[in-house]
Design a protein around this motif. Structure first.
Motif, short mmCIF file in Angstrom:
data_model
loop_
_atom_site.label_atom_id
_atom_site.label_comp_id
_atom_site.label_asym_id
_atom_site.label_seq_id
_atom_site.Cartn_x
_atom_site.Cartn_y
_atom_site.Cartn_z
N GLN A 26 1.07 -1.20 -0.08
CA GLN A 26 0.05 0.07 -0.06
C GLN A 26 0.79 1.23 -0.01
OE1 GLN A 26 -3.26 0.27 -0.40
NE2 GLN A 26 -2.96 2.39 -0.33
N LEU A 27 0.50 2.20 -0.74
CA LEU A 27 1.45 3.42 -1.12
C LEU A 27 0.39 4.52 -0.59
CD1 LEU A 27 3.23 2.94 -4.70
CD2 LEU A 27 3.99 2.28 -2.36
N PRO A 28 1.10 5.76 -0.06
CA PRO A 28 2.50 6.10 0.13
C PRO A 28 3.24 5.27 1.25
CG PRO A 28 1.10 7.71 0.97
CD PRO A 28 0.13 6.76 0.24
N LEU A 29 4.41 5.06 0.93
CA LEU A 29 5.16 4.38 2.23
C LEU A 29 5.60 5.63 3.15
CD1 LEU A 29 7.38 1.71 0.42
CD2 LEU A 29 5.19 1.38 2.17
N PRO A 30 5.99 5.48 4.32
CA PRO A 30 6.59 6.53 5.12
C PRO A 30 7.73 6.92 4.50
CG PRO A 30 5.94 4.69 6.57
CD PRO A 30 5.59 4.41 5.00
N PRO A 31 8.08 8.25 4.72
CA PRO A 31 9.07 9.20 3.90
C PRO A 31 10.58 8.56 4.08
CG PRO A 31 8.17 10.40 5.52
CD PRO A 31 7.45 9.29 5.66
N HIS A 32 10.85 7.67 5.27
CA HIS A 32 12.22 7.05 5.08
C HIS A 32 12.34 6.12 4.15
CE1 HIS A 32 10.00 4.56 8.07
NE2 HIS A 32 10.93 3.71 8.17
N LEU A 33 11.37 5.48 3.69
CA LEU A 33 11.21 4.20 2.91
C LEU A 33 11.19 4.72 1.49
CD1 LEU A 33 8.76 1.89 4.93
CD2 LEU A 33 11.44 1.72 4.85
N ASP A 34 12.05 3.83 0.56
CA ASP A 34 11.89 4.03 -0.75
C ASP A 34 11.19 3.03 -1.57
OD1 ASP A 34 12.58 4.69 -3.36
OD2 ASP A 34 15.04 4.44 -3.17
N ALA A 35 9.97 3.47 -2.10
CA ALA A 35 9.28 2.38 -2.97
C ALA A 35 9.53 1.88 -4.16
CB ALA A 35 7.89 3.23 -3.00
N ASP A 36 10.33 2.56 -4.91
CA ASP A 36 10.69 2.02 -6.21
C ASP A 36 11.41 0.65 -6.21
OD1 ASP A 36 9.28 3.70 -7.65
OD2 ASP A 36 10.97 5.10 -8.18
N PRO A 37 12.57 0.72 -5.40
CA PRO A 37 13.08 -0.84 -5.51
C PRO A 37 12.44 -1.69 -4.67
CG PRO A 37 14.28 1.06 -3.75
CD PRO A 37 13.16 1.72 -4.57
N LEU A 38 11.43 -1.28 -3.98
CA LEU A 38 10.65 -2.50 -3.18
C LEU A 38 9.62 -2.89 -4.48
CD1 LEU A 38 9.82 -0.81 0.17
CD2 LEU A 38 11.39 -2.81 -0.29
N LEU A 39 8.92 -2.13 -5.25
CA LEU A 39 8.09 -2.54 -6.06
C LEU A 39 8.88 -3.41 -7.29
CD1 LEU A 39 6.06 0.71 -6.69
CD2 LEU A 39 5.38 -1.17 -5.29
N LEU A 40 10.11 -3.11 -7.50
CA LEU A 40 10.93 -3.73 -8.52
C LEU A 40 11.17 -5.30 -8.00
CD1 LEU A 40 13.81 -1.52 -9.93
CD2 LEU A 40 12.17 -2.92 -11.19
N ARG A 41 11.14 -5.42 -6.75
CA ARG A 41 11.49 -6.59 -6.12
C ARG A 41 10.54 -7.64 -5.97
NH1 ARG A 41 16.08 -6.52 -2.46
NH2 ARG A 41 16.44 -8.32 -1.23
N ILE A 42 9.32 -7.12 -6.23
CA ILE A 42 8.09 -8.02 -6.18
C ILE A 42 8.21 -8.78 -7.65
CG2 ILE A 42 5.66 -8.11 -6.66
CD1 ILE A 42 5.32 -5.70 -5.07
N HIS A 43 8.11 -10.32 -7.38
CA HIS A 43 8.40 -11.10 -8.64
C HIS A 43 7.16 -10.53 -9.77
CE1 HIS A 43 8.69 -14.26 -11.27
NE2 HIS A 43 9.80 -14.62 -10.83
N PRO A 44 7.62 -10.25 -10.92
CA PRO A 44 6.64 -10.13 -11.93
C PRO A 44 5.52 -10.96 -12.17
CG PRO A 44 8.67 -9.71 -13.13
CD PRO A 44 8.90 -10.44 -11.58
N ASP A 45 5.61 -11.88 -11.51
CA ASP A 45 4.46 -13.14 -11.73
C ASP A 45 3.16 -12.89 -10.70
OD1 ASP A 45 5.64 -14.36 -13.81
OD2 ASP A 45 5.94 -15.93 -12.77
N LYS A 46 3.79 -11.89 -9.61
CA LYS A 46 2.94 -11.93 -8.54
C LYS A 46 2.69 -10.24 -8.07
CE LYS A 46 4.46 -15.83 -5.47
NZ LYS A 46 4.67 -16.19 -4.21
#
Ligand code: NAD
Length: 284
Positions: free
Chosen positions: A97-117
């Motif tokens: 669920q976005l937005p994440l608290p400001p000390h977290l970086d969403a982009d690399p986390l979204l990239l880390r999700i397996h594309p099949d999921k």
């Protein structure tokens, strides 16, 4: 006067289809699709969205996995949670669920999700597949809009479609979806000159700028289809779209109301994506 495109009704049909396919899976001795929803912190709006997503999951028979992390959760903690969910065979879809608290970086986390999921369809792999006209998991709001357009028998080939807004989650994938259907597309954005001129030529207009009343009713091409994605909260508390609804309705053939148009389709399409992710993983 334009006919209304009833997003509540079409989304209810999508949910029934998903529900029926889940029931069939269970009858066949297969497991229910599983969706993991990750919430970080205590943002009240996010808490409501997450609660609704979980409720919707359960209403179509999915298993829902909830992860409520404190506002002090670290990037590393989230990375390892995503790794676990990627490896968990009972989880078909992962939502952060976005937005994440400001000390977290969403982009690399979204990239880390397996594309099949990636049931949001935001991963570059899934966007790339759509770009190559071989879509797998598709971004929910644009895919839901295509379902709405299909429901009224839209003829895309030869039509000029204008998308107002070029964001990664709505405008861009919307243009790709319409291109895939055979429409001739124009994308307008904040630097576009003569928006009125483009609107006047649009057989299909998708407004997704987030600017109340941006699209004047008198610009709308007579006989066109108007899809209003905008969700703008006015000072009065009233929700309104990007299109001057009453005036546009006088000219268009079809129009979506706000609320009750595009909004309900997004979540219904998310459920559809999760089921599709589950079925793909069964096969693979
Ligand atoms: P965004 O702010 O990321 O993007 C807005 C886009 O509109 C940008 O590309 C910008 O260039 C363009 N724009 C801004 N002003 C413009 C102007 N004057 N003329 C032409 N283009 C202009 O927004 P977003 O996330 O894409 O969302 C857009 C709207 O859709 C918002 O109101 C949002 O709440 C709504 N939304 C609804 C749903 C739903 O399920 N119904 C889902 C997502 C977004």
């Amino acid at each position: 006067t334009a006919k209304l495109i009833d997003g509540r009704q079409v989304s209810a049909t999508v949910r029934e289809e998903v529900s029926a396919r889940v029931k069939k899976r269970l009858q066949d001795g297969k497991r229910a699709p599983g969706l993991a929803v990750v919430l970080v912190g205590e943002d009240p709006a996010s808490q409501i969205y997450v609660r609704n997503k979980r409720r919707d999951c359960e209403s179509v028979g999915f298993a829902s996995f909830q992860y409520d992390l404190g506002a002090d959760a670290t990037q590393v903690q989230l990375e390892s949670l995503i790794d676990d969910l990627n490896d968990n065979p009972e989880v078909d879809g992962i939502l952060i669920q976005l937005p994440l608290p400001p000390h977290l970086d969403a982009d690399p986390l979204l990239l880390r999700i397996h594309p099949d999921k990636d049931v949001d369809g935001f991963h570059p792999y899934n966007l790339g597949r759509l770009c190559q006209r071989k879509p797998e998991l598709r971004p929910c709001t644009p895919a839901g809009i295509i379902r709405l357009l299909d429901s009224i028998g839209t003829n895309y080939k030869g039509a000029h479609a204008l998308v107002v807004g070029a964001s990664n989650i709505v405008g861009r994938p919307m243009a790709l979806e319409l291109l895939l259907k055979g429409a001739t597309i124009t994308v307008a954005h904040r630097f576009t000159q003569d928006l009125a001129g483009y609107v006047a030529q649009a057989d299909i207009l998708v407004a997704a700028a987030g600017k109340p009343g941006l699209i004047k009713g008198e610009w709308v091409k007579p006989g066109s289809t108007v899809i209003d994605v905008g969700m703008n909260r006015l000072d009065s508390g009233k929700l309104c779209g990007d299109v001057e609804f009453d005036a546009a309705r006088e000219r268009a053939a079809w129009i979506t109301p706000v609320p009750g148009g595009v909004g309900p389709m997004t979540i219904a399409t998310l459920l559809q994506n999760a089921l599709e992710a589950c079925e793909r993983r069964d096969i693979g």
